[in-house]
Design a protein around this motif. Structure first.
Motif: not given
Length: 275
Positions: A37-48, A69-85
């Protein structure tokens, strides 16, 4: 007039060159893999990203019962360069790209354990519940070419009930490098004796309560597996994903009375909306 037109043409060409340079410098997906999963669209900062998935899977490891079974999907992400938390479901982690060929990932997650009620047919009666707990996961992928068409993968999982290791190879399909397309991983999985007996062992006390034969497994080969992932971008916001998993157990696991089936399988499909 001719000079003015020439100046306008030169200015227009310069603007095109500048925009092209900016586009080339902007980052896209951390790696072009549908399973990441990568929701950043190539940009630093928060994505959801937020969505839902529907899974059809075995009721527990070794079960011959299946359920939806029904499960939630997705994530909260914070990107800085080549690092994603990221925070995704029950996992908090980090992933980073190194030298364009190494994708490293570390996370702490939650292991739900197993309950007797997981079997509608009463196959787990008398075995008690397996305790819930935390798990630490470290994974590394090593690309074998520049566009991540092939790679090697290794994963180590440490839990309160033993440890598991995975090694394999992967192949990406599709023409785009934005994270859409599909991929296939072929893996071999190993576990230590504690992890093996948590899932497939039967103690003397459990044997007396359940009627199953007492079983004690050693560590070693657990299974061979295939994992297929698919992702499609409907537009800039909507994504459709799918996954299929097949794991064929080793002879030691198959001989356990808990293993009512020789394999574990799962198939799921869902959607994510990227904000």
């Amino acid at each position: 007039m001719k000079t003015f037109t020439t100046l306008l043409s030169l200015l227009f060409m310069q603007l095109i060159l500048v925009q092209t340079a900016i586009a080339q410098e902007s980052r896209t997906a951390l790696v072009p893999l549908p399973s990441v999963d990568d929701f950043s669209n190539g940009e630093d900062g928060w994505s959801f990203g937020l969505g839902l998935g529907v899974e059809y899977e075995t009721a527990y490891e070794g079960s011959d019962e299946f359920g939806v079974e029904i499960q939630p999907a997705g994530a909260v992400q914070w990107r800085s360069g080549d690092n994603v938390f990221f925070f995704a479901g029950e996992a908090l982690g980090w992933r980073g790209l190194r030298s364009d060929t190494w994708l490293l990932e570390a996370l702490i997650g939650f292991d739900e354990g197993r309950e007797e009620s997981d079997s509608d047919d009463g196959r787990l009666d008398g075995l008690g519940d397996t305790e819930e707990g935390f798990q630490l996961v470290f994974q590394a992928r090593r690309a074998l070419d520049a566009d991540w068409r092939y790679w090697l993968v290794g994963r180590a999982v440490a839990t309160e009930n033993g440890n598991l290791g995975l090694f394999g190879v992967g192949r990406r399909f599709g023409d785009k490098n934005d994270g859409s397309g599909s991929e296939l991983n072929a893996v071999v999985v190993f576990h230590d004796s504690e992890y093996a007996n948590t899932g497939f062992g039967v103690t003397a006390e459990q044997s007396a309560a359940s009627g199953l034969n007492e079983t004690n497994l050693g560590g070693g080969l657990r299974s061979f597996g295939l994992d297929y992932n698919y992702r499609y971008f409907v537009n800039n916001n909507w994504q459709i994903f799918a996954e299929a998993l097949y794991e064929y157990f080793s002879s030691d696991v198959r001989n356990s009375p808990i293993a009512r089936s020789n394999y574990e399988a799962e198939i799921g499909v869902g959607f994510i909306y990227v904000f």
